[in-house]
Design a protein around this motif. Structure first.
Motif, PDB file in Angstrom:
ATOM      1  N   VAL A   1       0.781  -1.139  -0.138  1.00  0.00           N
ATOM      2  CA  VAL A   1       0.042   0.113  -0.110  1.00  0.00           C
ATOM      3  C   VAL A   1       0.837   1.187  -0.089  1.00  0.00           C
TER       4      VAL A   1
ATOM      5  N   LEU B   1      -3.457   0.068   8.552  1.00  0.00           N
ATOM      6  CA  LEU B   1      -4.400  -0.811   7.758  1.00  0.00           C
ATOM      7  C   LEU B   1      -5.540  -1.357   8.590  1.00  0.00           C
TER       8      LEU B   1
ATOM      9  N   VAL C   1      -7.480  -1.464  -2.497  1.00  0.00           N
ATOM     10  CA  VAL C   1      -7.043  -0.684  -1.042  1.00  0.00           C
ATOM     11  C   VAL C   1      -8.074   0.532  -1.085  1.00  0.00           C
TER      12      VAL C   1
END
Ligand SMILES: [Mn+2]
Ligand SMILES: [Mn+2]
Ligand SMILES: [Zn+2]
Ligand SMILES: [Zn+2]
Lengths: 159, 159
Positions: free
Chosen positions: A100, A125, A153
DNA sequence: CTCACAGTTTAGAACGGTTCTAATGCGTTG
DNA sequence: CAACGCATTAGAACCGTTCTAAACTGTGAG
């Protein structure tokens, strides 16, 4: 080998136990079992790291955050070993990597089907269960290619 | 300033033109216009890089790949300038960043709504038009957070 | 229980992509 | 053209990660 003998052996390298002796022993025993099952030698460092990673709920860590955490717990493990261990656990299917951020690797103790919120401000996260989220309309991959996996994401920021 | 004067000024820093003189002039002129419109000074380096990035179809580049490409074209631009320029273009909305690799930054000339195939073996990106793909069932973000964007990466490998 | 071996850990160096520094260059405006 | 301020640059610094090679340790054989 008799029970007394085995207990002796098991306890050999242990620190003196405090009030949560039983908890600690169970945690270490479970970590050890998990490691053996994955074909990894239960070294002091791996047992310690597995204990932190797999004790409670699912977790998302970076090498550095885990290194800090294990140091906090008063255990000395080198950063190289944390990296080695994270990669070995990933290879053994105990962890998966989450991409990410272009400059940091996250590792996830949840290896099941799920996706993520990424809190860009905090680098944090949060899991989105796989049942909740769905991706549709993915075209067929280029010729000779097979889908390895589909990552979603959801990047969120302070409102 | 009259037309003759302006033409003179425009041509001042140009290399001698070959057979595709008109093409080159159009390309540079379009790049210059685009830069001015974005509030960026059309320096030699930015015009050159914009020319490579925005001439044809949509592109996905890394700093290094673009640096190689501009060198290939016989133009000397420092790597620092390539990084500066990619970030300035991104800030101006001419590019967007795509995060698919934990150790490399990709920049995308397609700033519209779309997603990506990522060919893990080659480090290559392929667009999936936004109309084709849909994500449903995204839970509401944590309190105080707003969705910045939803990224889908379809990771593919040689079959 | 001991030994020997292979696997593991470690400090520190190396690596590679990216960013920073501060000196030089150049586009713009008047 | 001059003068100003933004842009470019070489090279160093940065930082997360990986590598190296020497010391250590878990394991199974004897
Ligand atoms: Mn980041
Ligand atoms: Mn990679
Ligand atoms: Zn997760
Ligand atoms: Zn794209």
């Amino acid at each position: 080998m008799g029970p007394a003998r085995q207990a002796n052996h098991t306890d050999r390298n242990k620190r003196p136990m405090g009030k949560d002796a039983t908890e600690s022993r169970d945690l270490a025993a479970m970590a050890t079992a998990r490691l053996r099952h994955a074909g990894l030698r239960p070294t002091r460092q791996r047992v310690e790291l597995a204990g932190l990673l797999f004790q409670d709920c699912d977790r998302h860590v970076t090498a550095e955050s885990l290194h800090d955490e294990v140091a906090q717990a008063g255990v000395k493990v080198s950063l190289a070993t944390v990296y080695n261990t994270l990669h070995q656990f990933t290879g053994a299917g105990l962890l998966r990597q989450v991409i990410v951020d272009a400059s940091r690797s996250y590792f996830d103790t949840n290896t099941g089907d799920h996706q993520h919120f990424f809190l860009e401000d905090e680098g944090m996260l949060i899991d989105i269960p796989g049942e909740h989220i769905a991706v549709s309309g993915v075209p067929s991959p280029p010729a000779g290619m097979a889908v390895d996996r589909v990552d979603v994401v959801v990047r969120v920021k302070r409102a």
